[in-house]
Design a protein around this motif. Structure first.
Motif: not given
Length: 489
Positions: A79-103
């Motif tokens: 059994n498994y389930h789909k993720k609504s968030i693919i991945c969270n991304y971080f950069w040294e300058d504080g930039h952040y992006f949470s990549a959603p699964a919905d295109l």
């Protein structure tokens, strides 16, 4: 009933055994370790559970197809389930992006986060999908080494559209032309690591890789990644496949250019067909050492390996999810170090996988299980103790800066896996995660075929042969092998 022997109980080997069993073969799997799964293994340490190997699960239908093939309800095993968030991304300058699964949401949020026109993102992702649809049946689902593969409408269509496949440019070059924002270029360059290659060398056709994640989605198996191999192992037992554990294959037996069976550390077995799920390099160097090896293939550049720290962490981090990336500020230097200098830089890109986010029992209450990985060169007898210690310090310092923590005070337990350990436990030459690297435009055609041109009834599956490494491609290699072998009489 004809007999088939599979050497190696990795995911590709188990899948091949299941498919051949359905075709009427009496199948035995020979495994040198005491467990199934190959790289898809796990450990428990100090009340934490860690998946040791692959951590990204896409294209789950390739797993469930095997249960359906045998008339079993997949949910009875897996059994498994789909993720609504693919991945969270971080950069040294504080930039952040949470990549959603919905295109559509991804395009909208990425446009805002990276100040990139939505049209640029939409065009790029649509082209990725087109590349995948044009080439999947040719590059991923069939043998590239059979003439029949090229006699089809799909192949003709792919060849007529070859100008759109970007074989002549690097992935980085394509991404730079597609986007204005350097961080977004780095974001999409990262997908080269999905087959252990450098975005500055791998061809632009590899921009179709994001489609596997964004088009098909990412998932989490109940119980963790290890359950993928374990559920298929249980299915294999239920349908009558035999497994021989702690039994090392020593030689593939050949008579007049045709396989006869396998000699192991405990005896010998006769067979009509032999399928090696072992890395192709040790297969030739050890199991087929009396045969003339394919020298060009064995000399191919190996893919990247990994240095992984498995840490028990006595804190919960709300800003982290199942998948998390902390980017290097020196991305090109990082890949130059890995592939040219066979070393590591002081500012590596860090990937953290935390399965306790989805499976709370993987860590004590209030704690998390961190799988902390950096891309690494293969094992070329470097000074690994020094590289490991230095990398550990650099990783901790980087995470301390970005997350504003003191990680040394939070680590309660530690297990380390480096390229030497990957090589010894999985027999992957130099600890390569994906067999040969894809650092040139002909890489897809240069991988070892799924069959032997010289030895009748000898076949190959798994990540070191066509179509490549990673769970989906290993499962596809099993299907290719099964399609090449006729039904048992």
């Amino acid at each position: 009933m004809q007999k088939a022997l599979v050497i190696g109980a990795g995911i590709g080997g188990i899948a091949t055994a299941l498919r051949l069993n359905k075709k009427g073969f009496d199948v035995t799997v020979i495994e040198s370790n005491s467990y199934t799964g190959g790289k898809l293994h796990s450990i428990r340490k100090d009340n934490y559970r860690f998946d040791l190997g692959p951590s990204l699960f896409t294209m789950p239908h390739l797993v469930t197809d095997l249960f359906e093939l045998h008339g079993k309800p997949p949910s009875n095993y897996f059994n498994y389930h789909k993720k609504s968030i693919i991945c969270n991304y971080f950069w040294e300058d504080g930039h952040y992006f949470s990549a959603p699964a919905d295109l559509d949401e991804f395009i909208k949020l990425a446009s805002l986060a990276f100040n990139e026109p939505e049209l640029n993102l939409k065009k790029y992702l649509e082209l990725n999908k087109k590349k995948y649809n044009l080439t999947a049946s040719l590059f991923l689902e069939k043998s590239l080494h059979k003439v029949s593969t090229y006699i089809s409408k799909q192949t003709l269509k792919a060849l007529l559209n070859i100008i759109h496949l970007d074989l002549g440019e690097s992935l980085n070059s394509i991404n730079q032309k597609s986007f204005n924002n350097k961080k977004l270029v780095q974001f999409f360059n990262r997908f080269a690591t999905y087959n252990g290659s450098s975005p500055y060398q791998t061809p632009g056709i590899m921009s179709m890789i994001p489609h596997l994640e964004m088009g098909f989605g990412t998932y989490f198996p109940k119980g963790g990644m290890h359950e993928i191999s374990q559920s298929l192992y249980q299915l294999a037992l239920d349908v009558g496949i035999e497994f021989k554990f702690n039994e090392k294959a020593e030689r593939i037996l050949i008579n007049q250019n045709k396989v006869e069976g396998v000699l192991t550390s405990k005896g010998s077995y006769n067979a009509n067909y032999v399928i090696s799920n072992a890395d192709v390099y040790p297969t030739y160097k050890t199991l087929l050492k009396d045969q003339i090896p394919p020298k060009k293939i064995l000399k191919q550049e190996r893919s990247s390996s990994a240095l992984i720290f498995y840490w028990g962490i006595k804190k919960n981090f709300s800003q982290l999810d199942l998948h998390n990336i902390f980017f290097s500020d020196s991305y090109q230097k990082e890949f130059e170090a890995i592939f040219k200098k066979k070393s590591l830089i002081d500012d590596p890109t860090i990937y953290i996988n935390i399965t306790s986010k989805e499976n709370p029992s993987d860590a004590p209450e209030g704690h998390e299980n961190w799988f902390v990985m950096i891309n690494a060169p293969g094992n070329y007898n470097q000074d690994w103790p020094s590289l490991i210690e230095k990398s550990r310090q650099n990783i901790i310092q980087k995470l301390n800066r970005i997350l504003n923590i003191d990680l040394n005070d939070l680590i309660t337990t530690e297990h380390i896996l480096d390229p030497r350990g990957i090589e010894s436990s999985t027999s992957s030459y130099r600890g390569a995660l994906y067999g040969a690297a894809s650092n040139n435009k002909f890489a897809a055609f240069l991988r070892h075929p799924n069959f032997s041109n010289k030895i009748k009834n000898l076949y190959f599956c798994g990540g070191s042969v066509h179509p490549g490494g990673g769970i989906p491609l290993c499962l596809l290699s099993a299907k290719i092998v099964s399609d090449l072998i006729p039904n048992s009489n």
